[in-house]
Design an enzyme around this catalytic site. Sequence first.
Site, PDB file in Angstrom:
ATOM      1  CD  GLU A  75       8.665   2.610  -2.334  1.00 35.59           C
ATOM      2  OE1 GLU A  75       9.553   1.860  -2.827  1.00 35.59           O
ATOM      3  OE2 GLU A  75       7.530   2.210  -2.024  1.00 35.59           O
ATOM      4  CD1 TRP A  98       3.782  -2.381   4.605  1.00 39.74           C
ATOM      5  CD2 TRP A  98       3.747  -0.519   3.376  1.00 39.74           C
ATOM      6  NE1 TRP A  98       4.578  -2.582   3.494  1.00 39.74           N
ATOM      7  CE2 TRP A  98       4.563  -1.459   2.723  1.00 39.74           C
ATOM      8  CE3 TRP A  98       3.583   0.737   2.786  1.00 39.74           C
ATOM      9  CZ2 TRP A  98       5.213  -1.189   1.502  1.00 39.74           C
ATOM     10  CZ3 TRP A  98       4.231   1.021   1.586  1.00 39.74           C
ATOM     11  CH2 TRP A  98       5.023   0.067   0.960  1.00 39.74           C
ATOM     12  CE1 TYR A 149      13.804   1.060  -4.226  1.00 41.86           C
ATOM     13  CE2 TYR A 149      11.717   1.816  -5.140  1.00 41.86           C
ATOM     14  CZ  TYR A 149      12.501   1.494  -4.055  1.00 41.86           C
ATOM     15  OH  TYR A 149      11.990   1.601  -2.786  1.00 41.86           O
ATOM     16  CG  ASN A 181       3.794   0.022  -2.462  1.00 41.56           C
ATOM     17  OD1 ASN A 181       4.480   1.006  -2.725  1.00 41.56           O
ATOM     18  ND2 ASN A 181       4.308  -1.205  -2.394  1.00 41.56           N
ATOM     19  CD  GLU A 182       6.703  -0.246  -5.951  1.00 40.60           C
ATOM     20  OE1 GLU A 182       7.743   0.404  -5.809  1.00 40.60           O
ATOM     21  OE2 GLU A 182       6.680  -1.503  -6.033  1.00 40.60           O
TER      22      GLU A 182
END
Length: 447
Positions: free
Chosen positions: A346, A109, A306, A226-227
Amino acid sequence: MKMNSEWREKFVYPFLGIATITTIIYLNFNDQFNFEFPIVFWQKKMGFVGVNSTHFVIINKHDHDQLMYVNGWNSYWLMEESVWGPSRSKVSKMLKKGAEMGLNVCRTWGFSDGPRPTSLQISPGVFNERVLKGLDYVIVEARKNGIRLILSLVNNLNAFGGQAQYVKWAQEAGVNITSSADPFFSNSAIKGYYKDYIKAIVTRKNSLSRVRYSEEPAIFAWELINEPRCDSSSSSILQAWITEMVAYIKSLDQKHLVTIGLEGFYGPNSADKSRINPGDWAALLGTDFIQNSALEGIDFASVHAYPDSWMPHANTTEKLDFISRWLESHISDGEKILDKPVLFTEVGYPLHVKGNDANYSDSLLKMVYGSIFESAKKGQAGAGALIWQLLVEGMEEYGDKFSLVAWKHPFAYKLIVEQSCKLRRIVRKKNSAAALNGKDPCSNIVT
């Protein structure tokens, strides 16, 4: 001559001795001190990373660019723990251990927004210098260990402030917007806040190395968010936001790569691909992997993986089948449609799997690494993967079900090191020279 000799003995030699001792103390114990010390004289030389079609390359001004594949990891907590002197040793250890495993990129981050004591941005355009110096430290330590950083610039989620904090700031300033987070992508005031933040970070001069972030080769890439997710009706707004923000970053920094931070879901504009998604819900989140990633200025495509979070009711066979299709589809998109590298930024490695599925976690990681390796052997667009996430002892508070201290899990550790060595072997075949970072973990590995 006699005077010169006496002058050297009285002044020069003692000064050099003191300087040497001071340097040794600083280099060995700097993480325990709170003062800052210019260290530009021992910064490791690194080339900037660029792209050549579907490949990452290390740019060499005086020779041919060198091919690069990524084996990396996430440790989102590095800046947070670099704020305080006593915990900086944990950051240094994580980066050193990463290098010892042959890893070359860490994603972390570069944001922390809101009223928290360790927030980087306290309010719009108001920054905590102590936290910024923590980020300075992360960058310096990364370069010291030959690690490059992907710095994410804001969170879609509420953790560490996120886009919801930007919306709240605008509301507190009297901007007439709804409480939904989607105004983050459309409201001009909020976009102005975010641009001010980008400018402050990208143009910052590191207090330790005196190198501007825009000139720092240890930064691999900037990640916009992020996402990102939004209402499906806002997909065109998100597309316009990505276009605007990547252009703004590149107006400030022409040397670094930029990616979005996508999870990789296919949207309605890629209807033929929707069967690859982990569920029908994924097409309704306002993102579209192909449409978003194809934008000019986006240098490489980012994907997450994921299956355990996205498919909680599926059995392990179904999850492994999904991840196989997910990898194959996105690597093919990078190769045949986007003409860009695809980086799996990720990859969730689930630790606590019980019963007959105990080998599932290792099978998942082997499948991801195997797909990247096969793509690399063929010269295709699969450019690498970053495991989520690695910790060191004492940082367990940042953990989740996908977090591990790698060296405490021998099989996972072995897989990570072997992947580093396999990719390095491909690079060595294609490059004239390619040195490993730090201690060579491949000396006893047969690939």
